[in-house]
Design a protein around this motif. Structure first.
Motif, short mmCIF file in Angstrom:
data_model
loop_
_atom_site.label_atom_id
_atom_site.label_comp_id
_atom_site.label_asym_id
_atom_site.label_seq_id
_atom_site.Cartn_x
_atom_site.Cartn_y
_atom_site.Cartn_z
N ASP A 104 34.20 29.65 59.87
CA ASP A 104 34.28 31.11 59.69
C ASP A 104 34.32 31.51 58.21
OD1 ASP A 104 34.45 33.59 61.32
OD2 ASP A 104 36.28 33.91 60.15
N TYR A 105 34.54 30.54 57.33
CA TYR A 105 34.50 30.85 55.89
C TYR A 105 33.15 31.43 55.49
CZ TYR A 105 38.88 28.29 55.07
OH TYR A 105 40.18 27.87 55.06
N GLN A 106 32.10 31.10 56.24
CA GLN A 106 30.76 31.57 55.87
C GLN A 106 30.70 33.10 55.85
OE1 GLN A 106 28.36 29.54 54.74
NE2 GLN A 106 29.88 27.91 55.01
N ARG A 107 31.57 33.76 56.62
CA ARG A 107 31.54 35.22 56.66
C ARG A 107 32.15 35.86 55.43
NH1 ARG A 107 33.85 38.45 60.85
NH2 ARG A 107 35.60 37.02 61.07
N MET A 108 32.85 35.08 54.62
CA MET A 108 33.51 35.69 53.46
C MET A 108 33.06 35.08 52.12
SD MET A 108 37.38 34.10 53.60
CE MET A 108 37.59 34.37 55.34
N TYR A 399 40.91 53.73 58.14
CA TYR A 399 40.61 53.69 59.57
C TYR A 399 40.32 52.28 60.06
CZ TYR A 399 40.31 58.54 61.11
OH TYR A 399 40.60 59.81 61.51
N ARG A 400 39.52 51.56 59.32
CA ARG A 400 38.98 50.32 59.85
C ARG A 400 39.52 49.07 59.15
NH1 ARG A 400 34.56 49.98 63.20
NH2 ARG A 400 34.58 51.72 64.64
N THR A 401 40.84 48.94 59.06
CA THR A 401 41.43 47.71 58.55
C THR A 401 41.58 46.76 59.72
OG1 THR A 401 42.61 48.92 56.84
CG2 THR A 401 43.36 46.69 57.31
N ARG A 402 40.92 45.59 59.63
CA ARG A 402 40.87 44.63 60.74
C ARG A 402 41.64 43.36 60.38
NH1 ARG A 402 35.06 43.03 61.15
NH2 ARG A 402 35.27 43.08 58.90
N PRO A 403 41.95 42.52 61.36
CA PRO A 403 42.56 41.22 61.04
C PRO A 403 41.73 40.41 60.05
CG PRO A 403 42.81 41.67 63.38
CD PRO A 403 41.94 42.78 62.83
N PHE A 404 40.39 40.53 60.11
CA PHE A 404 39.56 39.82 59.14
C PHE A 404 39.89 40.24 57.70
CE2 PHE A 404 35.77 39.75 56.40
CZ PHE A 404 35.48 38.39 56.41
N ASP A 405 40.28 41.49 57.51
CA ASP A 405 40.62 41.96 56.17
C ASP A 405 41.85 41.24 55.63
OD1 ASP A 405 38.53 43.90 56.00
OD2 ASP A 405 39.68 45.18 57.34
N LEU A 406 42.79 40.88 56.51
CA LEU A 406 43.95 40.09 56.08
C LEU A 406 43.49 38.71 55.61
CD1 LEU A 406 47.00 39.57 55.85
CD2 LEU A 406 46.97 38.86 58.26
N TYR A 408 40.52 37.91 54.47
CA TYR A 408 39.78 38.04 53.22
C TYR A 408 40.72 38.32 52.05
CZ TYR A 408 35.88 39.17 50.17
OH TYR A 408 34.97 39.15 49.13
N LEU A 409 41.78 39.08 52.31
CA LEU A 409 42.75 39.37 51.26
C LEU A 409 43.39 38.08 50.74
CD1 LEU A 409 44.32 41.80 49.87
CD2 LEU A 409 46.07 41.41 51.62
N ASP A 413 37.33 34.52 47.60
CA ASP A 413 37.27 33.84 46.30
C ASP A 413 37.15 34.83 45.14
OD1 ASP A 413 36.92 31.28 44.76
OD2 ASP A 413 35.02 32.24 44.26
N ASN A 414 36.60 36.02 45.39
CA ASN A 414 36.35 36.96 44.30
C ASN A 414 37.29 38.16 44.32
OD1 ASN A 414 35.29 38.08 46.64
ND2 ASN A 414 33.58 39.07 45.60
N VAL A 415 38.41 38.05 45.04
CA VAL A 415 39.33 39.17 45.23
C VAL A 415 40.32 39.26 44.06
CG1 VAL A 415 41.24 40.03 46.65
CG2 VAL A 415 39.16 39.19 47.73
N GLU A 416 40.56 40.49 43.60
CA GLU A 416 41.61 40.78 42.62
C GLU A 416 42.49 41.89 43.17
OE1 GLU A 416 40.16 41.40 38.68
OE2 GLU A 416 38.93 39.58 38.70
N ILE A 417 43.80 41.79 42.97
CA ILE A 417 44.75 42.73 43.55
C ILE A 417 45.62 43.32 42.46
CG2 ILE A 417 46.58 43.04 45.27
CD1 ILE A 417 45.55 40.35 46.51
N LEU A 418 45.66 44.65 42.41
CA LEU A 418 46.53 45.36 41.47
C LEU A 418 47.57 46.09 42.30
CD1 LEU A 418 46.83 45.98 38.42
CD2 LEU A 418 45.58 48.10 38.83
N LEU A 419 48.84 45.85 41.98
CA LEU A 419 49.93 46.36 42.81
C LEU A 419 50.81 47.30 42.01
CD1 LEU A 419 51.10 45.92 45.69
CD2 LEU A 419 52.62 44.21 44.70
#
Length: 687
Positions: A104-108, A399-406, A408-409, A413-419
């Motif tokens: 399933d990594y192929q999807r992200m 509206y459309r936050t899915r389990p997949f978004d967790l 991916y978060l 590999d290319n995600v950056e988070i500002l908190l």
């Protein structure tokens, strides 16, 4: 009580073990994207198609993790299992699971990353949770576990609840009471809300009335209302039942897809909108305006995690259009026992019940006390409370936050988070991804149409749709999500977050964002110096809006912005009279706005328009001047001289060529003469 059983080992051993365990349950469903490796005698559903199982009920489901852990599918199928049923997860040995090269990594994966770059944080979190959860049953390869078949299926819970009867009574009141008082039913899955709709429909169809009664039900897919129709048909055995329809003489219950319902302007005495959170907001509002008796039903902690976002935003629409609406919450499970361990496990594993911090935490909030910093994905994995607050805020804001978004978060590999935190509590978050920077070979393949690398949304849109091929080799930071706690919105928090993001972004040419365009969102991003360069020609299924791409360059990206903006300014007026002729005026005007525009009508043009205002010249005689005036007014901001109704009428007629009859019906004018008079008034104000 439902059961969760992990069978851990090699793929072949897990599958053969599952067959032995389920020998008493021949109707078990196998879910996995490697059907060729699964038993030929069993019903196999690809994980990518598992959402089709929603609305159905099963005694047992096998989820083959060796084919990939599809988080959305896992969430969906867990809610279809009856009481006393089993969910079997076939997995690699749990201590090795985080290192498993999950298909399933192929999807992200985003070029140039490969699955070897993925750290497996999401799987690590699941493994820890499953091992630590009391009562979780694990059968591991190499251990002396008994392989006796699971008990034969027992009857599930089917009796109605007080909650459900209250829902049926409330639905019947919508059908017979005052108009324009919609009912909103919310519940977690398994609480019988769809069944309540079906039972209420059956009660109405069985009434002896001397006229035709039409009940329409709409939902994201026909399969989502199977339970509703099954309960209605069971209560009316003598009626004519078919797929998506039930007829009892002159009375009828029919399924109609949301877009078809509005396009064909179907008449209905009562409208049911099931799984409303998964239907675009624009379509829901259109239904609310068109139908006077309507029941909305939606899942709060659903497989898409959309129910809470729906509740927050749709409440404003209801208050504006139908202030006497009512709400009913169902809490008692009907498909399984109260306190069901599988439900709790699924909620915790996929954070489907994650909530942001309470509003009371921000009672003394000031912007100066907001602590903004970057955090990495390892920190999220190590701090469950931080992860829950952050993800809960994202779920509530979108509206459309899915389990997949967790997933991916945690693993992208290319995600950056500002908190943004206030006294240690999550107050705001921005999630961004890095895109672009293609080499010459990949650039050539993209331009020729040979390749379309996953992700990299902004550079590929600019290259393919905005005629800017140089964008492929530039580097972008695209803001995917930004969310601010409801208690502190409109207090400068989003701007503070974006300022820090721009100041700390290294190695990028342009910061950008893409979202479903609304007047409010366009105003927010323009306030923060983002400018539109592209709008999609069709509406997104998730938002019901046209997607817009906006750029904010750093020094090296200024030329790209200038060239993209120039082309956008030339394209948009033409598109408004063609593909975008249905675009809302509130979205159209901010897109046309150009702060550098300070021109005015030439004297001869003004003279002709004044003659139009006095009624001396017809519309078609001054159309070129009207179009010029409309563009000048939109680009200079002079359009604000008109009230919203006048803006809608003037710009939709002049720039979007909407027929007079259509305008008259939409803005409730008597006919051509009143539309003409309103146009004259608008022109006079703009001059």
């Amino acid at each position: 009580m439902r059961h969760f059983l992990i069978v851990a080992g090699s793929a072949d051993w897990c599958r053969s073990s599952a067959i032995r365990l389920l020998s008493n349950r021949p109707d078990a469903i196998w879910v996995g994207d490697c059907a060729a490796s699964l038993p030929q005698t069993r019903k196999v559903v690809a994980a990518s198609e598992a959402l089709q199982l929603l609305g159905q009920e099963f005694h047992s489901i096998v989820f083959d993790m060796h084919c990939g852990f599809h988080a959305d599918a896992f969430a969906a199928v867990s809610g279809t299992i009856r009481d006393h049923g089993y969910l079997l997860l076939l997995a690699p040995p749990l201590q090795q699971w985080p290192l498993f090269e999950d298909p399933d990594y192929q999807r992200m994966l985003v070029w140039p990353a490969t699955s070897k770059h993925t750290r497996g944080r999401f799987l690590q979190r699941l493994a820890n949770l499953f091992v630590q959860r009391p009562g979780t049953e694990i059968i591991a390869q190499g251990e002396s576990n008994e392989m006796a078949p699971l008990p034969s299926p027992a009857a599930g819970i089917t009796s109605s609840t007080t909650d459900q009867q209250l829902a049926v009574d409330a639905i019947l009141r919508v059908a017979s009471g005052h108009r324009s008082r919609p009912l909103v039913i919310t519940a977690d899955r398994g609480r019988g809300k769809s069944a309540a709709l079906g039972l209420a429909a059956a009660s109405l169809l069985s009434e002896n009335i001397r006229r035709e009664r039409r009940i329409i039900v709409t939902a994201p897919s026909p399969g989502a209302v199977d339970t509703l129709f099954r309960h209605a048909a069971a209560a009316l055995p003598r009626c004519d039942a078919g797929k998506g329809r039930l007829a009892c003489g002159e009375q009828s219950l029919r399924f109609v897809a949301p877009d078809q319902l509005l396009k064909e302007k179907r008449a209905a005495d009562l409208l049911f909108v099931d799984e409303a959170a998964a239907i675009p907001a624009a379509l829901l509002e259109a239904m609310l305006q068109r139908y006077r008796r309507i029941v909305f039903s939606t899942t709060v902690h659903g497989y898409e995690g959309a129910g809470r976002g729906f509740a927050v935003r749709f409440r404003d629409t209801l208050e504006r259009l139908t202030p006497q609406w009512r709400e009913l919450r169902l809490t008692t499970p009907i498909r399984w026992s109260r306190g069901d361990p599988l439900e709790r496990l699924t909620f915790d594993a996929l954070l489907m019940n994650a909530e942001p911090a309470g509003a009371e935490a921000f009672g003394e909030f000031t912007l100066e006390q907001l602590d903004i910093s970057n955090i990495n994905q390892d920190q999220l994995l190590q701090d469950e409370e931080l992860l829950r607050q952050l993800f809960g805020l994202l779920v509530q804001a979108h509206y459309r936050t899915r389990p997949f978004d967790l997933r991916y978060l945690l693993d992208g590999d290319n995600v950056e988070i500002l908190l943004g935190r206030y006294r240690g509590v999550v107050a705001a978050v921005a999630v961004a991804v890095r895109e672009g920077g293609f080499d010459d070979a990949m650039t050539s393949q993209i331009l020729s149409g040979e390749r379309r690398p996953r992700g990299h949304l902004a550079p590929q849109i600019l290259a393919r749709h905005c005629a800017q091929p140089q964008a492929l080799q530039q580097k972008f930071l695209r803001i995917m999500r930004i969310a601010v706690h409801p208690a502190i919105r409109r207090r400068g928090v989003a701007t503070a977050l974006l300022d820090v993001l721009a100041a700390t972004a290294e190695g990028v040419d342009t910061i950008c964002t893409s979202f479903g365009a609304t007047a409010g969102l366009l105003a927010l991003w323009r306030k923060n110096s983002f400018l539109p360069v592209r709008i999609g020609l069709t509406r997104e299924a998730s938002s019901g809006c046209h997607s817009v791409l906006m750029l904010k360059p750093v020094e090296s990206g200024k030329q790209l912005l200038q060239e993209s903006r120039g082309r956008f300014h030339r394209q948009l007026p033409l598109l408004l009279s063609d593909s975008l002729n249905g675009l809302e005026t509130g979205v159209c005007l901010p897109l046309l706005r150009d702060a550098s525009c300070h021109g005015d009508m030439p004297p001869e043009g003004k003279a002709l328009l004044k003659r139009f205002v006095r009624g001396e010249l017809p519309y078609d005689a001054v159309f070129p001047e009207l179009e010029e005036l409309a563009m000048l007014a939109a680009r200079s901001g002079r359009a604000t001289r008109l009230d919203p109704r006048q803006q809608d009428l003037f710009f939709s007629r002049v720039l979007q060529r909407e027929p007079i009859q259509s305008i008259a019906a939409r803005v409730r004018l008597a006919g051509k003469q009143e539309v003409q008079h309103s146009l004259q008034e608008a022109v006079n104000k703009l001059l």
